[in-house]
Each structure stands twice: as C-alpha cells, then as structure tokens.
Design an enzyme around this catalytic site. Structure first.
Site, PDB file in Angstrom:
ATOM      1  N   LYS A   1       0.810  -1.211   0.000  1.00  0.00           N
ATOM      2  CA  LYS A   1       0.000   0.000   0.000  1.00  0.00           C
ATOM      3  C   LYS A   1       0.850   1.270   0.000  1.00  0.00           C
ATOM      4  CE  LYS A   1      -3.284  -1.244  -0.472  1.00  0.00           C
ATOM      5  NZ  LYS A   1      -3.734  -1.930  -1.720  1.00  0.00           N
TER       6      LYS A   1
ATOM      7  N   HIS B   1       7.774  -7.127  -1.544  1.00  0.00           N
ATOM      8  CA  HIS B   1       7.295  -6.481  -0.323  1.00  0.00           C
ATOM      9  C   HIS B   1       8.189  -6.847   0.867  1.00  0.00           C
ATOM     10  CE1 HIS B   1       3.800  -4.746  -2.067  1.00  0.00           C
ATOM     11  NE2 HIS B   1       3.057  -5.819  -2.124  1.00  0.00           N
TER      12      HIS B   1
ATOM     13  N   SER C   1      -4.955   2.898   3.876  1.00  0.00           N
ATOM     14  CA  SER C   1      -5.170   2.086   2.681  1.00  0.00           C
ATOM     15  C   SER C   1      -5.294   0.605   3.041  1.00  0.00           C
ATOM     16  CB  SER C   1      -4.012   2.295   1.698  1.00  0.00           C
ATOM     17  OG  SER C   1      -4.222   1.584   0.509  1.00  0.00           O
TER      18      SER C   1
ATOM     19  N   MET D   1      -4.817   5.606 -14.572  1.00  0.00           N
ATOM     20  CA  MET D   1      -4.580   4.220 -14.157  1.00  0.00           C
ATOM     21  C   MET D   1      -5.838   3.574 -13.585  1.00  0.00           C
ATOM     22  SD  MET D   1      -0.773   4.148 -12.484  1.00  0.00           S
ATOM     23  CE  MET D   1      -1.067   2.482 -11.910  1.00  0.00           C
TER      24      MET D   1
ATOM     25  N   LYS E   1      -8.433   6.309  -3.673  1.00  0.00           N
ATOM     26  CA  LYS E   1      -8.346   7.771  -3.786  1.00  0.00           C
ATOM     27  C   LYS E   1      -7.040   8.238  -4.412  1.00  0.00           C
ATOM     28  CE  LYS E   1     -11.409   8.934   0.102  1.00  0.00           C
ATOM     29  NZ  LYS E   1     -11.514   9.707   1.367  1.00  0.00           N
ATOM     30  N   GLY E   2      -5.925   7.576  -4.094  1.00  0.00           N
ATOM     31  CA  GLY E   2      -4.642   7.969  -4.652  1.00  0.00           C
ATOM     32  C   GLY E   2      -4.195   9.346  -4.213  1.00  0.00           C
TER      33      GLY E   2
END
Length: 285
Positions: free
Chosen positions: A45, A100, A130, A224, A249-250
């Site tokens: 995230k 990750h 997120s 995107m 939301k970004g």
C-alpha cells in the site's frame, strides 16, 4: 479467519499462505539475479502498483504496449506463487520485479550481484488507512476488525509483511546505497514528471522531455484507475471491489479522515520512538 489460518510465519513476519508457499519461498531464496535487473521494493500500500506502471514505461521508452500484460506479470513479485510459473529465467534483460520483503530478507544472489532497486515509501498513516480498506475486501487477509485494534497490530508489525518501521529502515540502512534509489509516494504525487525523470536517470535510461511527459500523464491516478492496473481482472471471490475499489483515492493525507485524534497521537508517539535514529528526511515529517 485468523492469522493462524491465513498467514504463515517467515523469518519473523507474517506472509500470506495462499500466495507464499514453501515452494515459492524456496524459489525466491534460490533466485539468480542479473546485474541489470530492476527491483521495486515497497511495503504494501505504498505505491507498488503505481511503480509497476511507471518503470516498464521508462524501460520501454514510453511505449504503452508494454502494459498489455497485468502488473503481476510485467513486474512480478519475486516471493509470490505465480512467479514460479512465469519462466523468469528466459526473459530478456532488463527484467523487472517487485518485492514487499525487507532488505535483509533478499536472496544471497541479490547481495552478490547488486541489481538496481527503486525503494518506494509512503507516510505510514496513509499506508494504514489504505491497508484497513484493502484487508476488508481481500479474502486472503485477516479481517481488520475494530480500527483501534488493527492499528495496534499494524504498529506492532503483527500484520502481513511485518512492521512498516522494520521494512523502511531495512532499505534506508542498506549497504549498497549506490544501487538503491529512495522515493516517496508523496513526492510522486507532488511532481510525477520530476519523479519519472529521476527514476529514468537512476536507471540510466535517456528519455526526452516529451516522453517523460507522456509517461507521467499515462500514470496519473485518474488514468490508471480505468485500466487493468485497477485489479479489475482479479475475481471478486479473491478481492471484493464492491466493498472498496482497489484504487480508492490515490491521495496523500487521507489518514486525517480515518484516524481519531487519540489514534493519531498514539501513532505519532510510536513513530517518534521507532524512527528517532533515522536521518532520512521524509516529505511527511
């Protein structure tokens, strides 16, 4: 379902049983890197999907045909089950990957070959925000439950992929500093064109201004959100987008709409204690 049912313990952190099997972790540990491999290293995230869009475009000179395959194919996570079946060894250079995992968890070949790494970081309060939305819709994650309880799990590193603090500090304290570029989600939001340019320079890929502008435009959140990077190809039984969109939301600072005053104050106290020895200047500080 509980952590015991959905997660497996690997080198002291939780990983997802569904996609991190003994087979794929063995593949990861024995993986042979090339010097020109490119790795996107980010805590979940924090901008991984965004980077999996940007980096292939840079490598391919802005040609959007490189995005015809989903992000988990064009820049697959090395530690994931799917990667074992992609015949990575046969791909031409430069190959692109994501991970990750923490720096100290990388395979022996990584430290020997020293491929280039773009390390993407994000304000942990927004990472938490997120994550809580994502875990509510992803069947392979433990349901977060009450927010304050999940907050304590997050800050204690008792979530998938372990502690944000341990992850970020491991990459910031990495020995191979000349092979690692650090950039933040917030920097990318503030000036995506400059961020694309800096990544291209780090990768030593010459791009003219027009190409950089096209890449930056292609990778705007609003653009995107409408392509396959929005995880629309993932079956609803795995990730239920009706509960919350993958690309929600970004933005930066959404934690202010999520955390209570008491939660934010507690978060700040833990952050100050955990990061007091880190000299890196974060945008969100």
């Amino acid at each position: 379902m509980t952590e015991a049912e959905l997660y497996t313990m690997y080198k002291g952190i939780y990983l997802l049983k569904e996609i991190h099997t003994p087979q794929t972790l063995k593949y990861f540990e024995e993986f042979s890197f090339r010097p020109d491999d490119i790795i996107i290293a980010a805590y979940p995230k924090s901008g991984t999907t965004w980077s999996q869009e940007i980096v292939p475009l840079i490598v391919n000179g802005g040609d959007p045909t490189c995005l015809q395959s989903p992000n988990w194919d064009r820049a697959p996570w090395l530690e994931d089950l799917l990667t074992c079946s992609l015949n990575i060894e046969e791909r031409p250079s430069p190959r692109m990957f994501a991970t990750h995992l923490q720096y100290n968890m990388m395979p022996p070949s990584f430290f020997k070959v020293k491929p280039r790494v773009i390390n993407v970081m994000r304000n942990p309060k927004d990472v938490f925000t997120s994550a809580i939305h994502y875990c509510e819709k992803a069947s392979y994650h433990v349901n977060p439950g009450p927010q304050t309880k999940f907050l304590h799990k997050f800050l204690d590193g008792k979530v998938a992929y372990g502690s944000w603090f341990d992850h970020v500090k491991s990459w910031l304290n990495a020995e191979d500093k000349e092979h690692i570029m650090h950039i933040s989600y917030e920097e990318m939001i503030m000036d995506l064109k400059d961020s694309v340019s800096r990544m291209a320079q780090f990768l030593e890929i010459p791009l003219d201004n027009e190409v950089i502008e096209k890449i930056a435009d292609r990778c705007l959140f609003k653009n995107m959100k409408t392509n396959s990077s929005n995880f629309s190809l993932v079956p609803p039984k795995i990730t239920d987008m009706s509960k919350s969109e993958f690309m929600r939301k970004g933005i930066a600072g959404d934690w202010k709409n999520q955390l209570t005053v008491a939660e934010a104050e507690y978060f700040d106290a833990v952050y100050k204690d955990q990061m007091n020895d880190i000299k890196h200047k974060f945008v969100w500080d």
